[in-house]
Write a protein that holds these residues in place. Structure first.
Motif, short mmCIF file in Angstrom:
data_model
loop_
_atom_site.label_atom_id
_atom_site.label_comp_id
_atom_site.label_asym_id
_atom_site.label_seq_id
_atom_site.Cartn_x
_atom_site.Cartn_y
_atom_site.Cartn_z
N ALA A 167 3.37 0.87 -8.62
CA ALA A 167 2.29 0.83 -7.63
C ALA A 167 1.12 -0.02 -8.12
O ALA A 167 0.14 -0.20 -7.41
N ASP A 168 1.21 -0.53 -9.35
CA ASP A 168 0.18 -1.36 -9.98
C ASP A 168 -1.13 -0.59 -10.21
O ASP A 168 -2.20 -1.17 -10.26
N MET A 204 7.95 12.51 -17.51
CA MET A 204 6.68 11.78 -17.59
C MET A 204 6.92 10.28 -17.54
O MET A 204 6.17 9.55 -16.89
N SER A 205 7.98 9.82 -18.18
CA SER A 205 8.31 8.41 -18.15
C SER A 205 8.57 7.95 -16.72
O SER A 205 8.14 6.86 -16.31
N ALA A 206 9.23 8.79 -15.94
CA ALA A 206 9.47 8.46 -14.53
C ALA A 206 8.15 8.39 -13.76
O ALA A 206 7.95 7.50 -12.92
N HIS A 207 7.22 9.31 -14.05
CA HIS A 207 5.89 9.27 -13.41
C HIS A 207 5.17 7.97 -13.78
O HIS A 207 4.56 7.32 -12.93
N PHE A 208 5.22 7.61 -15.06
CA PHE A 208 4.57 6.37 -15.50
C PHE A 208 5.18 5.16 -14.77
O PHE A 208 4.45 4.25 -14.36
N SER A 209 6.48 5.17 -14.59
CA SER A 209 7.16 4.06 -13.90
C SER A 209 6.68 3.92 -12.47
O SER A 209 6.47 2.81 -11.97
N VAL A 210 6.50 5.05 -11.78
CA VAL A 210 6.01 5.01 -10.40
C VAL A 210 4.58 4.45 -10.36
O VAL A 210 4.25 3.63 -9.50
N LEU A 211 3.75 4.87 -11.30
CA LEU A 211 2.36 4.38 -11.35
C LEU A 211 2.31 2.89 -11.68
O LEU A 211 1.48 2.16 -11.12
N MET A 244 0.83 -1.19 0.00
CA MET A 244 0.00 0.00 0.00
C MET A 244 0.87 1.25 0.00
O MET A 244 0.45 2.28 -0.51
N THR A 245 2.08 1.17 0.51
CA THR A 245 2.98 2.31 0.55
C THR A 245 3.27 2.83 -0.86
O THR A 245 3.28 4.04 -1.08
N SER A 246 3.48 1.92 -1.80
CA SER A 246 3.79 2.35 -3.17
C SER A 246 2.60 3.07 -3.81
O SER A 246 2.78 3.99 -4.60
N VAL A 247 1.39 2.67 -3.43
CA VAL A 247 0.19 3.34 -3.96
C VAL A 247 0.14 4.78 -3.46
O VAL A 247 -0.07 5.71 -4.23
N ALA A 284 2.72 6.93 -5.05
CA ALA A 284 2.28 7.31 -6.40
C ALA A 284 1.24 8.42 -6.35
O ALA A 284 1.26 9.34 -7.16
N LEU A 285 0.33 8.34 -5.39
CA LEU A 285 -0.75 9.33 -5.28
C LEU A 285 -0.28 10.66 -4.69
O LEU A 285 -1.01 11.65 -4.75
N SER A 286 0.92 10.68 -4.13
CA SER A 286 1.40 11.91 -3.47
C SER A 286 1.75 13.02 -4.45
O SER A 286 1.86 14.17 -4.06
N ASP A 287 1.91 12.69 -5.72
CA ASP A 287 2.31 13.69 -6.70
C ASP A 287 1.10 14.15 -7.52
O ASP A 287 0.36 13.32 -8.07
N PRO A 288 0.90 15.47 -7.64
CA PRO A 288 -0.26 15.97 -8.39
C PRO A 288 -0.25 15.59 -9.87
O PRO A 288 -1.32 15.37 -10.45
N THR A 289 0.92 15.49 -10.48
CA THR A 289 0.97 15.09 -11.89
C THR A 289 0.47 13.66 -12.05
O THR A 289 -0.32 13.37 -12.95
N ARG A 290 0.91 12.77 -11.15
CA ARG A 290 0.47 11.37 -11.24
C ARG A 290 -1.02 11.26 -10.96
O ARG A 290 -1.72 10.46 -11.61
N ARG A 291 -1.54 12.05 -10.04
CA ARG A 291 -2.99 12.02 -9.78
C ARG A 291 -3.75 12.48 -11.03
O ARG A 291 -4.78 11.91 -11.38
N GLN A 292 -3.23 13.49 -11.72
CA GLN A 292 -3.89 13.97 -12.93
C GLN A 292 -3.83 12.93 -14.04
O GLN A 292 -4.80 12.75 -14.80
N VAL A 293 -2.71 12.19 -14.14
CA VAL A 293 -2.61 11.10 -15.12
C VAL A 293 -3.71 10.07 -14.84
O VAL A 293 -4.40 9.61 -15.76
N LEU A 294 -3.89 9.71 -13.58
CA LEU A 294 -4.92 8.73 -13.22
C LEU A 294 -6.31 9.25 -13.58
O LEU A 294 -7.14 8.50 -14.10
#
Length: 104
Positions: A51-52, A41-48, A1-4, A7-17
């Motif tokens: 986190a599955d 962006m590739s790094a953001h995708f990798s984090v997402l 759950m930590t990885s999720v 991943a959610l801690s960054d506003p860019t990744r939340r917007q991607v979702l």
């Protein structure tokens, strides 16, 4: 759950979702929506992906990303349960901004 939650801690990744909630999108189309470099962006995708929360499918030279909503729902419900909150997976019907329609 930590990885999720990482991943959610960054506003860019939340917007991607949020964007992927509407349906699968190509990496280029997603990246073009942000004022950051493609490697960022590739790094953001990798984090997402780690986190599955999303999955990637290569189609020729294009990478298509899809939201894994069940993973996100499970993580959020687990988090709520840790604090004694009970959430329903049922989505309310919205009638107007800020108002929820009563069920009959």
């Amino acid at each position: 759950m930590t990885s999720v939650f990482k991943a959610l801690s960054d506003p860019t990744r939340r917007q991607v979702l949020q964007m992927l909630k509407a349906g699968p999108m190509g990496a280029g189309a997603l990246a073009d929506s942000f004022a950051v470099s493609k490697p960022t962006m590739s790094a953001h995708f990798s984090v997402l992906i780690a986190a599955d929360l999303i999955e990637a499918e290569k189609s020729g030279r294009t990478i298509i990303y899809r939201l894994k909503m069940s993973v996100l729902e499970e993580a959020l419900m687990g988090f709520a349960a840790a604090f004694g909150l009970q959430l329903s997976s049922e989505t309310p019907t919205t009638t107007a901004p800020g108002q929820t329609k009563e069920k009959s």
